[in-house]
Design a protein around this motif. Sequence first.
Motif, short mmCIF file in Angstrom:
data_model
loop_
_atom_site.label_atom_id
_atom_site.label_comp_id
_atom_site.label_asym_id
_atom_site.label_seq_id
_atom_site.Cartn_x
_atom_site.Cartn_y
_atom_site.Cartn_z
N SER A 1 -11.03 12.28 28.20
CA SER A 1 -11.84 11.91 27.03
C SER A 1 -11.30 12.55 25.76
O SER A 1 -11.26 11.92 24.70
CB SER A 1 -13.29 12.31 27.26
N ILE A 2 -10.86 13.80 25.84
CA ILE A 2 -10.30 14.47 24.66
C ILE A 2 -9.01 13.78 24.23
O ILE A 2 -8.78 13.54 23.03
CB ILE A 2 -10.06 15.96 24.96
N LEU B 1 -15.11 6.21 24.94
CA LEU B 1 -16.31 5.87 25.71
C LEU B 1 -16.05 4.73 26.68
O LEU B 1 -16.47 4.77 27.84
CB LEU B 1 -17.45 5.50 24.75
N ALA B 2 -15.34 3.70 26.22
CA ALA B 2 -15.04 2.56 27.09
C ALA B 2 -14.12 2.97 28.25
O ALA B 2 -14.31 2.55 29.39
CB ALA B 2 -14.39 1.43 26.28
N ALA B 3 -13.12 3.82 27.96
CA ALA B 3 -12.22 4.27 29.02
C ALA B 3 -12.95 5.13 30.04
O ALA B 3 -12.73 5.00 31.26
CB ALA B 3 -11.05 5.04 28.41
N GLY C 1 -5.73 8.13 37.40
CA GLY C 1 -4.58 8.18 36.50
C GLY C 1 -4.00 6.81 36.23
O GLY C 1 -3.65 6.48 35.09
N PHE C 2 -3.92 5.96 37.27
CA PHE C 2 -3.43 4.59 37.06
C PHE C 2 -4.38 3.79 36.18
O PHE C 2 -3.94 3.07 35.27
CB PHE C 2 -3.26 3.88 38.40
N SER C 3 -5.67 3.90 36.45
CA SER C 3 -6.64 3.15 35.64
C SER C 3 -6.58 3.58 34.18
O SER C 3 -6.66 2.75 33.27
CB SER C 3 -8.05 3.37 36.20
N LEU C 4 -6.44 4.87 33.96
CA LEU C 4 -6.33 5.37 32.59
C LEU C 4 -5.08 4.82 31.92
O LEU C 4 -5.10 4.39 30.76
CB LEU C 4 -6.31 6.89 32.59
N PHE D 1 -13.55 -5.08 31.99
CA PHE D 1 -14.70 -4.23 31.68
C PHE D 1 -14.44 -3.31 30.49
O PHE D 1 -15.28 -3.25 29.58
CB PHE D 1 -15.06 -3.39 32.91
N ALA D 2 -13.31 -2.62 30.47
CA ALA D 2 -13.08 -1.63 29.41
C ALA D 2 -12.99 -2.28 28.04
O ALA D 2 -13.69 -1.88 27.10
CB ALA D 2 -11.80 -0.84 29.72
N THR D 3 -12.15 -3.30 27.89
CA THR D 3 -11.98 -3.94 26.58
C THR D 3 -13.22 -4.70 26.13
O THR D 3 -13.61 -4.60 24.96
CB THR D 3 -10.75 -4.86 26.59
N PRO D 4 -13.88 -5.51 26.99
CA PRO D 4 -15.14 -6.12 26.56
C PRO D 4 -16.18 -5.09 26.13
O PRO D 4 -16.91 -5.30 25.15
CB PRO D 4 -15.59 -6.89 27.80
N LEU D 5 -16.26 -3.96 26.85
CA LEU D 5 -17.20 -2.92 26.45
C LEU D 5 -16.82 -2.33 25.09
O LEU D 5 -17.70 -2.04 24.26
CB LEU D 5 -17.23 -1.82 27.51
N LEU D 6 -15.54 -2.17 24.84
CA LEU D 6 -15.09 -1.68 23.53
C LEU D 6 -15.52 -2.62 22.42
O LEU D 6 -16.03 -2.17 21.38
CB LEU D 6 -13.57 -1.53 23.55
#
Length: 413
Positions: free
Chosen positions: A194-195, A207-209, A244-247, A335-340
Amino acid sequence: MTNNDTDRASGYSLENGTNATEVTDVFTPVQRAHARGFFSRLYTGTGAIDVIGNRRRWYTITAVIVLIALASMAIRGFNFGIDFEGGSQIQFPAGSATTEQVEQTYSGALGFDPESVQTVGTGGSATVLIRSEALDATQVDQLSAAIYERFQPQDSDGSPSRASISVSDVSETWGGQITRKALIALAVFLVVVSIYIAIRFERDMALAALAALVFDVAVTAGVYSLVGFEVTPATVIGILTILGFSLYDSVVVFDKVEENTRGILHLNRRTYGEQANLAVNQTLMRSINTALIGILPIVGLMVIAVWLLGVGTLKDLALVQLVGLLVGTYSSIFFATPLLVSLKERWGPVAAHTRKVQAKRSAAAAERVGAAAERRAGTATARSAQEAEPRRARGAGQGPRAGSRPSGKRSRR
């Protein structure tokens, strides 16, 4: 440089001079854009899937997946390995022994069933692995004697030997320490991530990530609970690996989103969501190819670990990586980009810009509808006036009027 020059420089132009990127990111039904096939547009990243426009559908699918995972964890629980729950593990060369015969021998010697019995490896290197609750010295001696009497396991020299039967014990305290350290490692990982994202990108992307990472952990754990995979320390290591891969996948997509939306607030032709959707389509094939390339060695690892070497740790690590890779690919795209985009368009300057662009488009659409109605009305008025004009008699030697029907007798044969 004019718009037409810019379009020619970018390599995407339509017959009317409109930028193809501009057409595809808003999914306008232009004939030229849709003349290309779905897979062609998917591969070139020119808007094959409207991810952002259909984000409510993806939210529903995501919520259903999470609910199934949580329900499985609450009802079925987890199949924790001996490293977490504690107990005894007995191992000996398999020879001709089957798991059913070993279970019968165990039950006959101790009076209760083992936790699990499985054959690990193939051929001459195959071994039988028994996992049970903690056994005392007397029970271990009784079980070893029964196994030796029935199966005659052989040592490395090929001679029957009771020493070929190995017994190891794991205490619950050690399993609790592993669990606590795994949770601490997961918490530290999430904080550092997050940092990093907050510094590299911005708050909403962080937040989305993080939400995508939580989704990956919950769904992977739910799959393990639903299918009944054994949870071992290798499973925890695998979960950290897939995070780590998802990030990485989310950062790739967010980097493209940041590139496409740079200076978007000073333009009135496209919204933040449309540019983010274009970024998803541009990185979609990269995410799919990365997942496929990652799955192939994992499948090979599972084949080698389970069928050839019989290494249980490799099997557990491969299973969690296979599940997590698929889940992480889904979350970074759907999920991540739509949430962003939802976070951006809820408040702040992006939300105001989106309303401004939509209002401008509504006004332009209303103007086009009004102009079309006026043209239709003008055409109808002109046609009525032409029909109401009285016909004048044709003078001698004057040719027929345009559009008049021929008169006179038809020539006979």
